[in-house]
Scaffold this motif. Structure first.
Motif, PDB file in Angstrom:
ATOM      1  N   ILE A 181      15.874  30.745   4.502  1.00 22.01           N
ATOM      2  CA  ILE A 181      14.544  31.203   4.074  1.00 22.01           C
ATOM      3  C   ILE A 181      13.760  30.042   3.485  1.00 22.01           C
ATOM      4  N   VAL A 182      14.414  29.251   2.641  1.00 17.46           N
ATOM      5  CA  VAL A 182      13.776  28.078   2.049  1.00 17.46           C
ATOM      6  C   VAL A 182      13.320  27.113   3.148  1.00 17.46           C
ATOM      7  N   HIS A 183      14.175  26.935   4.143  1.00 15.48           N
ATOM      8  CA  HIS A 183      13.863  26.053   5.272  1.00 15.48           C
ATOM      9  C   HIS A 183      12.595  26.505   5.987  1.00 15.48           C
ATOM     10  N   LYS A 184      12.473  27.809   6.203  1.00 12.15           N
ATOM     11  CA  LYS A 184      11.316  28.344   6.911  1.00 12.15           C
ATOM     12  C   LYS A 184      10.052  28.381   6.047  1.00 12.15           C
ATOM     13  N   GLU A 185      10.232  28.458   4.732  1.00 11.76           N
ATOM     14  CA  GLU A 185       9.081  28.522   3.836  1.00 11.76           C
ATOM     15  C   GLU A 185       8.319  27.201   3.770  1.00 11.76           C
ATOM     16  N   SER A 186       9.037  26.098   3.837  1.00 11.84           N
ATOM     17  CA  SER A 186       8.360  24.814   3.651  1.00 11.84           C
ATOM     18  C   SER A 186       8.986  23.712   4.486  1.00 11.84           C
ATOM     19  N   VAL A 187       8.124  22.940   5.143  1.00 13.70           N
ATOM     20  CA  VAL A 187       8.593  21.759   5.868  1.00 13.70           C
ATOM     21  C   VAL A 187       8.636  20.554   4.938  1.00 13.70           C
ATOM     22  N   LYS A 188       8.094  20.726   3.720  1.00  6.92           N
ATOM     23  CA  LYS A 188       8.066  19.639   2.747  1.00  6.92           C
ATOM     24  C   LYS A 188       9.404  19.607   1.995  1.00  6.92           C
ATOM     25  N   LYS A 189      10.217  18.633   2.331  1.00  5.33           N
ATOM     26  CA  LYS A 189      11.564  18.584   1.779  1.00  5.33           C
ATOM     27  C   LYS A 189      11.566  18.405   0.269  1.00  5.33           C
TER      28      LYS A 189
ATOM     29  N   GLU B 153      -5.555  23.282  -0.950  1.00  2.21           N
ATOM     30  CA  GLU B 153      -5.882  21.875  -1.200  1.00  2.21           C
ATOM     31  C   GLU B 153      -4.839  20.907  -0.648  1.00  2.21           C
ATOM     32  N   ARG B 154      -3.564  21.320  -0.681  1.00  2.00           N
ATOM     33  CA  ARG B 154      -2.476  20.421  -0.250  1.00  2.00           C
ATOM     34  C   ARG B 154      -1.770  21.063   0.944  1.00  2.00           C
ATOM     35  N   PHE B 155      -2.246  20.733   2.120  1.00  2.37           N
ATOM     36  CA  PHE B 155      -1.739  21.371   3.330  1.00  2.37           C
ATOM     37  C   PHE B 155      -0.227  21.165   3.463  1.00  2.37           C
ATOM     38  N   GLY B 156       0.470  22.271   3.687  1.00  2.00           N
ATOM     39  CA  GLY B 156       1.917  22.209   3.838  1.00  2.00           C
ATOM     40  C   GLY B 156       2.669  22.502   2.559  1.00  2.00           C
ATOM     41  N   TYR B 157       1.977  22.393   1.435  1.00  2.00           N
ATOM     42  CA  TYR B 157       2.593  22.673   0.135  1.00  2.00           C
ATOM     43  C   TYR B 157       2.185  24.059  -0.358  1.00  2.00           C
ATOM     44  N   HIS B 158       2.661  24.421  -1.548  1.00  2.00           N
ATOM     45  CA  HIS B 158       2.394  25.739  -2.110  1.00  2.00           C
ATOM     46  C   HIS B 158       1.888  25.626  -3.550  1.00  2.00           C
TER      47      HIS B 158
ATOM     48  N   ALA C  83      -3.464  33.519  -4.440  1.00  2.00           N
ATOM     49  CA  ALA C  83      -3.350  34.248  -3.178  1.00  2.00           C
ATOM     50  C   ALA C  83      -4.721  34.567  -2.592  1.00  2.00           C
ATOM     51  N   LYS C  84      -5.687  34.925  -3.462  1.00  2.00           N
ATOM     52  CA  LYS C  84      -7.042  35.222  -2.983  1.00  2.00           C
ATOM     53  C   LYS C  84      -7.686  33.976  -2.383  1.00  2.00           C
ATOM     54  N   LYS C  85      -7.466  32.854  -3.031  1.00  2.00           N
ATOM     55  CA  LYS C  85      -8.027  31.602  -2.525  1.00  2.00           C
ATOM     56  C   LYS C  85      -7.485  31.317  -1.112  1.00  2.00           C
ATOM     57  N   TYR C  86      -6.177  31.553  -0.935  1.00  2.00           N
ATOM     58  CA  TYR C  86      -5.579  31.299   0.376  1.00  2.00           C
ATOM     59  C   TYR C  86      -6.074  32.314   1.403  1.00  2.00           C
TER      60      TYR C  86
END
Length: 346
Positions: free
Chosen positions: A211-219, A314-319, A332-335
């Motif tokens: 799940i963590v792997h799928k949530e983010s490509v940012k290691k 603001e930071r594509f790929g991050y959360h 969440a609303k911003k996204y």
């Protein structure tokens, strides 16, 4: 003409004939005898192939099979046919070809980013002799599963993504046995202790890592995400992981090739053991093959107070992470506003 002179002439003729024969023989043995244009080709001889079966395969790459057969017979190849993957290079002579057919060349087999054990079987089956059906049957063998503490839903955790060396003629059982050995080697005392510290078994740790792997490509972000999910597990909160919903949709539709970029609210109530919005705890099996960084993130998570996160604008790929629901709702609303502005439908 004297007898001595006759013997001398005959001797000269015989020697000359032998020299000519030897020259012809050497030419047959040591002159180039290939007919492919590439610099090199790999020749695959199946397990238990007879010489006639091997000969048909070899003939695709050999210019003069009579010359090849002459050397093969001299080198006892028909009686000692080996199965495997063999390297022919352009311009090889018959002797070199026969020698090459005795040197089984291993396959460098790499796999990662597989979503299901079925996908893995297909990838592996395209690189070794064992086909995907035999591999999948072997992976899901009930006796093997029981002996190793797996079931059909979670056996996928056994496969640690890496590059492995196999001979092409490796059987499905030998491949599986190598994988379970690698799995046991990976879960050494240190990693077992780390998993236990997080309250997880190796199987559970791998499912969470998927799940963590799928949530983010940012290691570099994965330890933080792992910390959030572990916080949710500790307080009995559903994981609410969108990747599990996406997996559930694909599984329901029996279509793992579809690309889903957006999860809608009505998707969150879909009945499925993989939907972590309606079920508390981990899904029954991994939703992907996690890479080593995702596994290590679960075993050594960031200690934080975050309970929520959503994709960052603001930071594509991050959360963006939050410890409270009001803060999360703002993120969440911003996204949601941003993704609506992009016109993403699914």
């Amino acid at each position: 003409m004297t007898l001595k002179k006759i013997i001398s002439i005959v001797s000269i003729v015989v020697v000359s004939a032998l020299i000519i024969y030897g020259f012809i023989l050497m030419r047959q043995i040591f002159s180039a005898n290939t007919k492919f244009s590439e610099k090199e080709v790999y020749v695959h001889i199946p397990t238990d192939a007879t010489y006639s079966e091997a000969e048909k395969i070899i003939s695709q790459y050999v210019e003069d099979m009579d010359r090849f057969t002459l050397v093969a017979d001299k080198r006892n190849y028909p009686e000692t046919v080996k199965s495997g993957r063999f390297l022919f290079t352009k311009g090889m002579n018959s002797y070199e070809l026969v020698q090459s057919l005795r040197a089984n060349v291993p396959v460098s087999l790499a796999f990662n980013n597989q979503e299901r054990v079925e996908n893995l079987a297909g990838r592996v089956g395209s690189q070794i002799e064992a086909d995907s059906t035999s591999l999948l049957t072997t992976f899901k063998d009930s006796t093997f599963l029981k002996e190793n503490g797996f079931n059909e839903d979670n056996v996928f955790v056994m496969f640690i993504p890496n590059t492995y060396e196999f001979y092409w003629n490796t059987s499905a059982i030998k491949f599986r046995d190598k994988m379970i050995k690698e799995y046991r080697n990976f879960w050494n005392a240190e990693r077992l202790a780390k998993a236990e510290k997080q309250g997880l078994s190796p199987i559970e740790a791998t499912i969470l890592a998927s799940i963590v792997h799928k949530e983010s490509v940012k290691k570099d972000e994965r330890p933080r995400i792992a910390g959030v999910y572990l916080n949710r597990l500790r307080i009995g909160m559903p994981l609410q992981a969108d990747p599990t919903v996406i997996y559930a949709i694909k599984k329901r539709d029996n279509d793992f090739n579809q690309i889903i970029k957006r999860v809608f609210y009505n998707d969150l109530t879909m009945p499925s053991p993989y939907n972590t919005y309606v079920n508390i705890g981990l899904p029954p099996g991994p939703i992907a093959m996690p890479d080593i960084t995702a596994l290590e993130a679960v075993l050594s998570p960031e200690k934080n107070d975050y309970i929520y996160f959503c994709a960052s604008v603001e930071r594509f790929g991050y959360h963006e992470f939050a410890a409270t629901l009001p803060e999360h709702n703002k993120n969440a609303k911003k996204y949601a506003d941003w993704i609506n502005s992009q016109g993403v439908k699914r």
